[in-house]
Design a protein around this motif. Structure first.
Motif, mmCIF file in Angstrom:
data_model
loop_
_atom_site.group_PDB
_atom_site.id
_atom_site.type_symbol
_atom_site.label_atom_id
_atom_site.label_comp_id
_atom_site.label_asym_id
_atom_site.label_seq_id
_atom_site.Cartn_x
_atom_site.Cartn_y
_atom_site.Cartn_z
ATOM 1 N N LYS A 103 99.543 -42.577 -7.916
ATOM 2 C CA LYS A 103 99.709 -43.381 -9.124
ATOM 3 C C LYS A 103 99.772 -44.835 -8.670
ATOM 4 O O LYS A 103 100.461 -45.153 -7.705
ATOM 5 N N LYS A 130 89.559 -41.358 -11.561
ATOM 6 C CA LYS A 130 90.667 -41.764 -12.419
ATOM 7 C C LYS A 130 90.962 -40.648 -13.412
ATOM 8 O O LYS A 130 90.119 -40.266 -14.201
ATOM 9 N N ASN A 132 94.011 -40.775 -15.390
ATOM 10 C CA ASN A 132 94.717 -41.406 -16.506
ATOM 11 C C ASN A 132 94.746 -42.908 -16.335
ATOM 12 O O ASN A 132 94.729 -43.415 -15.212
ATOM 13 N N PHE A 134 96.992 -46.238 -18.296
ATOM 14 C CA PHE A 134 97.989 -46.638 -19.283
ATOM 15 C C PHE A 134 98.180 -48.145 -19.212
ATOM 16 O O PHE A 134 98.349 -48.693 -18.124
ATOM 17 N N PHE A 170 105.373 -38.529 -20.590
ATOM 18 C CA PHE A 170 104.087 -37.886 -20.315
ATOM 19 C C PHE A 170 104.314 -36.770 -19.309
ATOM 20 O O PHE A 170 105.079 -36.921 -18.355
ATOM 21 N N TRP A 172 102.432 -33.527 -16.913
ATOM 22 C CA TRP A 172 101.199 -33.043 -16.280
ATOM 23 C C TRP A 172 100.747 -31.742 -16.950
ATOM 24 O O TRP A 172 101.481 -30.763 -16.998
ATOM 25 N N LYS A 176 95.917 -33.458 -15.686
ATOM 26 C CA LYS A 176 96.126 -34.872 -15.996
ATOM 27 C C LYS A 176 97.436 -35.012 -16.773
ATOM 28 O O LYS A 176 98.057 -34.017 -17.147
ATOM 29 N N TYR A 177 97.843 -36.255 -17.013
ATOM 30 C CA TYR A 177 99.062 -36.495 -17.775
ATOM 31 C C TYR A 177 98.753 -36.564 -19.268
ATOM 32 O O TYR A 177 97.795 -37.223 -19.687
ATOM 33 N N GLU A 178 99.582 -35.854 -20.061
ATOM 34 C CA GLU A 178 99.419 -35.809 -21.510
ATOM 35 C C GLU A 178 100.687 -36.315 -22.187
ATOM 36 O O GLU A 178 101.811 -36.096 -21.710
ATOM 37 N N TYR A 179 100.505 -36.980 -23.314
ATOM 38 C CA TYR A 179 101.615 -37.501 -24.114
ATOM 39 C C TYR A 179 102.473 -36.360 -24.648
ATOM 40 O O TYR A 179 101.946 -35.360 -25.148
ATOM 41 N N ILE A 215 96.285 -46.139 -24.031
ATOM 42 C CA ILE A 215 96.017 -44.986 -23.175
ATOM 43 C C ILE A 215 94.518 -44.883 -23.049
ATOM 44 O O ILE A 215 93.802 -44.868 -24.038
#
Length: 216
Positions: A103, A130, A132, A134, A170, A172, A176-179, A215
């Motif tokens: 990150k 890539k 994510n 932000f 957020f 994983w 990927k990272y999700e809200y 995002i």
């Protein structure tokens, strides 16, 4: 030498009045029932004191064309050197070597972009991809059974010329990272969102983040 400016996107609002939170220390009051955990996981980044842990960080920045390896000064964010004055690395997880996933927090003003940015990368077939992006500041990481820490990211909004911050969670999910939701709204004084309102307010705040392209 010209270098690429990656991940620049149009934003539809206000940033002229949004100072870099970076260089202001923001304290969020921890949850009373989890005070030790919240304090332990809080992240505060002062780029003037930031250092790289190895030579790998500068090489990764060069690979991504995010800096100019020939820059002689680390005083110009619009023409950044490959310096910890502008970039901070965090591991993607405990198992992945930094060169294969990380990150990356980028200081406000770097390459002309007015906000802090957080980018998440993982190497696939020898190429950094890539996962994510932000337009916000990483303020907390929390241990997760997935092996990938949950992230709390702080996003600015401009409401009638008043800057408001949303601290959003957020997690994983599927690579990927999700809200998940928003936990705190900070309008001069941080206010934790009550559990019974988290779902409904989370939906509305996500609409704001999407509309303002926070995002990507």
């Amino acid at each position: 030498m010209k270098f690429k400016i990656l991940f620049a996107i149009p934003l539809f609002f206000f940033f002229s009045s949004c100072d870099d939170e970076a260089d202001q220390e923001i304290t969020i009051q921890p949850r009373k029932t989890e005070e030790k955990k919240a304090v332990d996981n809080t992240i505060s980044t002062n780029f003037n004191e930031n250092v790289f842990s190895s030579k790998d960080e500068a090489e990764l920045l060069k690979e991504l064309h995010l800096c100019d390896p020939k820059a002689k000064s680390d005083e110009d964010p619009k023409h950044p050197s490959c310096s910890p004055r502008f970039f901070r690395f965090f591991k993607l997880n405990d198992q992945t070597p930094l060169k294969d996933g990380f990150k990356l927090l980028i200081k406000a003003g770097v390459n002309g972009f007015p906000l802090r940015r957080l980018l998440v990368f993982e190497r696939e077939k020898d190429v950094l991809v890539k996962l994510n992006g932000f337009n916000g500041n990483l303020i907390e990481e929390r241990k997760s059974t997935s092996g990938y820490n949950d992230l709390v990211i702080r996003f600015p909004d401009n409401i009638n010329d008043n800057i408001t911050y949303y601290n959003c969670l957020f997690r994983w999910t599927n690579g990927k990272y999700e809200y998940v939701n928003c936990e705190v709204i900070d309008e001069d004084v941080p206010r934790r969102i009550k559990s019974e309102f988290k779902d409904s307010m989370g939906v509305e705040i996500k609409k704001v983040l999407d509309r303002n392209e926070m995002i990507f």
